[in-house]
Write a protein that holds these residues in place. Structure first.
Motif, PDB file in Angstrom:
ATOM      1  N   UNK A   1      37.804   5.744  67.307  1.00  0.00           N
ATOM      2  CA  UNK A   1      38.436   4.753  66.428  1.00  0.00           C
ATOM      3  C   UNK A   1      39.909   4.562  66.804  1.00  0.00           C
ATOM      4  N   UNK A   2      40.598   5.671  67.061  1.00  0.00           N
ATOM      5  CA  UNK A   2      42.014   5.590  67.433  1.00  0.00           C
ATOM      6  C   UNK A   2      42.172   4.862  68.768  1.00  0.00           C
ATOM      7  N   UNK A   3      41.292   5.159  69.727  1.00  0.00           N
ATOM      8  CA  UNK A   3      41.327   4.488  71.028  1.00  0.00           C
ATOM      9  C   UNK A   3      41.122   2.994  70.842  1.00  0.00           C
ATOM     10  N   UNK A   4      40.105   2.646  70.070  1.00  0.00           N
ATOM     11  CA  UNK A   4      39.775   1.252  69.788  1.00  0.00           C
ATOM     12  C   UNK A   4      40.960   0.532  69.126  1.00  0.00           C
ATOM     13  N   UNK A   5      41.539   1.187  68.117  1.00  0.00           N
ATOM     14  CA  UNK A   5      42.689   0.596  67.419  1.00  0.00           C
ATOM     15  C   UNK A   5      43.887   0.426  68.356  1.00  0.00           C
ATOM     16  N   UNK A   6      43.914   1.226  69.420  1.00  0.00           N
ATOM     17  CA  UNK A   6      45.001   1.166  70.396  1.00  0.00           C
ATOM     18  C   UNK A   6      44.685   0.154  71.511  1.00  0.00           C
ATOM     19  N   UNK A   7      43.532  -0.506  71.391  1.00  0.00           N
ATOM     20  CA  UNK A   7      43.166  -1.515  72.384  1.00  0.00           C
ATOM     21  C   UNK A   7      42.405  -0.973  73.586  1.00  0.00           C
TER      22      UNK A   7
ATOM     23  N   UNK B   1      29.376   3.408  67.757  1.00  0.00           N
ATOM     24  CA  UNK B   1      29.465   2.303  68.717  1.00  0.00           C
ATOM     25  C   UNK B   1      30.634   2.579  69.653  1.00  0.00           C
ATOM     26  N   UNK B   2      30.394   2.951  70.916  1.00  0.00           N
ATOM     27  CA  UNK B   2      29.089   3.208  71.528  1.00  0.00           C
ATOM     28  C   UNK B   2      28.520   4.570  71.115  1.00  0.00           C
TER      29      UNK B   2
ATOM     30  N   UNK C   1      33.180   9.263  56.701  1.00  0.00           N
ATOM     31  CA  UNK C   1      32.820   9.013  58.097  1.00  0.00           C
ATOM     32  C   UNK C   1      32.786   7.507  58.399  1.00  0.00           C
ATOM     33  N   UNK C   2      32.434   6.688  57.424  1.00  0.00           N
ATOM     34  CA  UNK C   2      32.335   5.248  57.694  1.00  0.00           C
ATOM     35  C   UNK C   2      33.704   4.576  57.766  1.00  0.00           C
ATOM     36  N   UNK C   3      34.750   5.296  57.370  1.00  0.00           N
ATOM     37  CA  UNK C   3      36.120   4.799  57.586  1.00  0.00           C
ATOM     38  C   UNK C   3      36.412   4.749  59.072  1.00  0.00           C
ATOM     39  N   UNK C   4      35.722   5.590  59.842  1.00  0.00           N
ATOM     40  CA  UNK C   4      35.953   5.678  61.282  1.00  0.00           C
ATOM     41  C   UNK C   4      34.894   4.934  62.072  1.00  0.00           C
ATOM     42  N   UNK C   5      34.011   4.219  61.377  1.00  0.00           N
ATOM     43  CA  UNK C   5      33.056   3.366  62.080  1.00  0.00           C
ATOM     44  C   UNK C   5      33.854   2.260  62.772  1.00  0.00           C
ATOM     45  N   UNK C   6      33.283   1.710  63.828  1.00  0.00           N
ATOM     46  CA  UNK C   6      33.927   0.607  64.552  1.00  0.00           C
ATOM     47  C   UNK C   6      33.078  -0.637  64.365  1.00  0.00           C
ATOM     48  N   UNK C   7      33.518  -1.622  63.584  1.00  0.00           N
ATOM     49  CA  UNK C   7      34.729  -1.620  62.752  1.00  0.00           C
ATOM     50  C   UNK C   7      34.569  -0.785  61.474  1.00  0.00           C
ATOM     51  N   UNK C   8      35.722  -0.451  60.854  1.00  0.00           N
ATOM     52  CA  UNK C   8      35.701   0.288  59.587  1.00  0.00           C
ATOM     53  C   UNK C   8      34.807  -0.437  58.585  1.00  0.00           C
ATOM     54  N   UNK C   9      33.918   0.303  57.965  1.00  0.00           N
ATOM     55  CA  UNK C   9      32.943  -0.306  57.063  1.00  0.00           C
ATOM     56  C   UNK C   9      33.582  -0.697  55.735  1.00  0.00           C
ATOM     57  N   UNK C  10      33.287  -1.910  55.302  1.00  0.00           N
ATOM     58  CA  UNK C  10      33.662  -2.351  53.959  1.00  0.00           C
ATOM     59  C   UNK C  10      32.558  -1.883  53.013  1.00  0.00           C
ATOM     60  N   UNK C  11      32.951  -1.197  51.943  1.00  0.00           N
ATOM     61  CA  UNK C  11      31.921  -0.537  51.129  1.00  0.00           C
ATOM     62  C   UNK C  11      32.398  -0.323  49.697  1.00  0.00           C
ATOM     63  N   UNK C  12      31.470  -0.190  48.773  1.00  0.00           N
ATOM     64  CA  UNK C  12      31.787   0.120  47.383  1.00  0.00           C
ATOM     65  C   UNK C  12      31.775   1.645  47.256  1.00  0.00           C
ATOM     66  N   UNK C  13      32.865   2.220  46.765  1.00  0.00           N
ATOM     67  CA  UNK C  13      32.985   3.682  46.742  1.00  0.00           C
ATOM     68  C   UNK C  13      32.281   4.301  45.543  1.00  0.00           C
ATOM     69  N   UNK C  14      31.254   5.119  45.815  1.00  0.00           N
ATOM     70  CA  UNK C  14      30.711   5.994  44.771  1.00  0.00           C
ATOM     71  C   UNK C  14      31.632   7.208  44.711  1.00  0.00           C
ATOM     72  N   UNK C  15      32.239   7.499  43.586  1.00  0.00           N
ATOM     73  CA  UNK C  15      33.204   8.606  43.548  1.00  0.00           C
ATOM     74  C   UNK C  15      32.488   9.963  43.544  1.00  0.00           C
TER      75      UNK C  15
ATOM     76  N   UNK D   1      40.807  12.712  59.794  1.00  0.00           N
ATOM     77  CA  UNK D   1      42.154  12.093  59.779  1.00  0.00           C
ATOM     78  C   UNK D   1      43.087  12.751  60.792  1.00  0.00           C
ATOM     79  N   UNK D   2      43.059  14.079  60.904  1.00  0.00           N
ATOM     80  CA  UNK D   2      43.913  14.800  61.846  1.00  0.00           C
ATOM     81  C   UNK D   2      43.539  14.439  63.289  1.00  0.00           C
ATOM     82  N   UNK D   3      42.249  14.299  63.568  1.00  0.00           N
ATOM     83  CA  UNK D   3      41.818  13.938  64.920  1.00  0.00           C
ATOM     84  C   UNK D   3      42.261  12.522  65.266  1.00  0.00           C
ATOM     85  N   UNK D   4      42.187  11.632  64.281  1.00  0.00           N
ATOM     86  CA  UNK D   4      42.633  10.251  64.483  1.00  0.00           C
ATOM     87  C   UNK D   4      44.120  10.212  64.810  1.00  0.00           C
ATOM     88  N   UNK D   5      44.911  10.906  63.993  1.00  0.00           N
ATOM     89  CA  UNK D   5      46.357  10.920  64.202  1.00  0.00           C
ATOM     90  C   UNK D   5      46.721  11.605  65.522  1.00  0.00           C
TER      91      UNK D   5
END
Lengths: 337, 337
Positions: A260-266, A288-289, B283-297, A228-232
């Motif tokens: 991800x941040x770069x991608x979200x920024x276009x 990806x990539x 980590x999959x929150x930062x996949x491109x695109x962000x992965x839709x997933x069921x969260x195992x807590x 999260x810190x790297x993204x921000x």
């Protein structure tokens, strides 16, 4: 008093006594009680003499893992665990936060678990002998050295890549591909730790290639390697300036967050911005990539650390500082311009 | 014989004896030797009586982690480690391969390390009582149940999500979004494990929504959750057919590998293919695109497992089967059609 005496006094076989002592179920309750009473009466101690019991500290090796969710350490840990076990020791694992004091944690664990040795997975680079005096057992710094500190090389061991040179080589790869406007999103420039050391490689490689580092292209995230810190941090960098063609990140997961941040920024990778990192995780091969990164050899790092610690346990004078190669893994996140 | 007797016999203070027994350096060699000789002569055992030594098994809890590089287990492990320590026990960690026998590994570890309890991070769903009879201590199945087996519910504990229902709900999300041609790349359809159970949820959810599952849309990767196998499996699926609009993957990392294979095949996510998974890794929150997933807590799973194991240690009759919720984490890898 031996196991044979116990067996004789109880009129049972040696193997029956052994079964009782090892908690096997196939012994009648009556026999078990008889053996246990005799064991107590004789103050018999299985396997060890009383003297041995005082002398030995247990077979425990402490492993202190720094930082939550550090995927590189996860990949080292399996090898460390396998190797410690193979050597006949028991691994005592302890996690601490990114900013926790591993020396204090190690000293407490040493006493509580009567450790024989310690392995630090991640830590500060600036120990002083006074700070380390609370640790009374051999220890190995795994993935870092004491570059900024004042420890005598002979007082500890380490297994790491050359962080400075590895960052330098990552930069040379970018520069070789034509990049001169190179940004970096890093935990800190001056935390006297892995981040500062890699940052120095970044800066010196630029200067060696006739490029003056540009202050506006450096973004600090505040000392940790979390995503999260790297993204921000990457978002803040992009808000301030888009005038760069390449980005150095200090770990694979933070690089994935930056992409991800770069991608979200276009921004497209590598068409608009090339990204290079240091780690070589399996998961970033599927980014990806695919991430271009310098491979820290996780398995070798783990097995070398345990091997050196075992030698230190055998020979009190033994220490070793092993630098491992970190080869480039070419992905698709860097392009020539 | 107490520490006071040792001190008296040696004409030293109790604290001096304590320092010798605890390996403190600040004792003269002569005094140390005198104390150790007396300790040996008296067969004095620090802290424990001989009887206690036989009766107690140590303070060790074994944790068997199944599969190399399973990132979900890595995230559970930290909580498990913290909680075991907080409860005053020592964690003994042991990794086994994806296809290794966790019961055998557990039985060996139980004997070697004199464990009090066991926690399995991953395992088979079809134990029989005979197979489990080699384990003589309380154990908790973490992340799975014994759905396909014949164990009595009262003979073990488990903490898991409802794998069948969670796969079903992932499918409902896809169907709600208009998908009917839904593929799945899975370890196995009939390995009597987590893969089979989730596959059943996949199939039954389709049928419940009036969709007949299409054999050609199912690709099996051979029993493991590794990324290279998932990547290759998705490639094979794409070679056979491109006639699907959505893909269910059974873990986040295999989903990331599948997204990579789709991308390499020229498919855009989610424009051409929607992807949904089960895990909820950071980590999959930062996949491109962000992965839709069921969260195992992960944290709750780890802390509940340790809590239940502690109760089992205190109360021999205690067992518990805890099902945790696995809520949807909406990403950007699923679109409505």
């Amino acid at each position: 008093m031996t196991i044979k005496d116990i067996a004789k006094n109880c009129s049972v076989s040696v193997s029956t006594v052994s079964r009782v002592l090892n908690h096997h179920p196939d012994v009648s309750e009556e026999v078990r009680q008889r053996v246990l009473d005799e064991v107590e009466r004789c103050a018999y101690i299985p396997n060890n003499s009383a003297r041995d019991l005082v002398k030995t500290r247990s077979d425990a090796i402490g492993v202190i893992v720094r930082g939550n969710g550090n995927l590189f350490f996860s990949s080292v840990l399996k090898t460390v665990s396998d190797e410690i076990e193979r050597c006949g020791y028991t691994m005592v694992l302890h996690y601490i936060g990114s900013d926790a004091d591993e020396v204090k944690a190690g000293a407490i664990l040493e006493r509580e678990k009567k450790l024989q040795g310690l392995l630090f997975l991640g830590g500060r680079f600036d120990y002083t002998p006074a700070e380390l005096s609370v640790i009374g057992i051999p220890f190995v710094c795994c993935s870092y050295t004491n570059y900024f500190g004042s420890l005598d090389e002979k007082d500890y061991s380490s297994v790491s890549i050359d962080d400075y040179a590895t960052a330098w080589r990552a930069m040379e790869e970018l520069i070789r591909r034509g990049h001169r406007r190179i940004a970096a999103v890093i935990p800190s420039r001056n935390d006297r730790s892995i981040s500062e050391l890699r940052y120095r490689g970044f800066e010196d490689a630029m200067r060696a290639n006739g490029i003056e580092p540009d202050e506006t292209l450096i973004e600090e995230t505040g000392g940790c390697f979390e995503m999260p810190e790297a993204y921000e941090g990457t978002k803040r960098l992009l808000k301030r300036t888009e005038d760069f063609t390449a980005l150095l990140m200090l770990s694979d997961t933070t690089a994935m967050a930056a992409m991800k941040a770069l991608e979200d920024h276009g921004k497209r990778i590598p068409q608009d911005v090339s990204v290079i990192a240091i780690d070589g995780l399996n998961v970033s091969e599927y980014a990806i990539p695919t991430l271009t990164t310098m491979i820290q050899p996780a398995e070798e790092m783990g097995s070398e650390s345990v091997r050196i610690l075992m030698n230190m346990l055998k020979d009190p004078g033994y220490t070793r500082h092993k630098l491992l190669n970190a080869p480039l893994r070419e992905g698709a996140s860097v392009r020539s311009i």
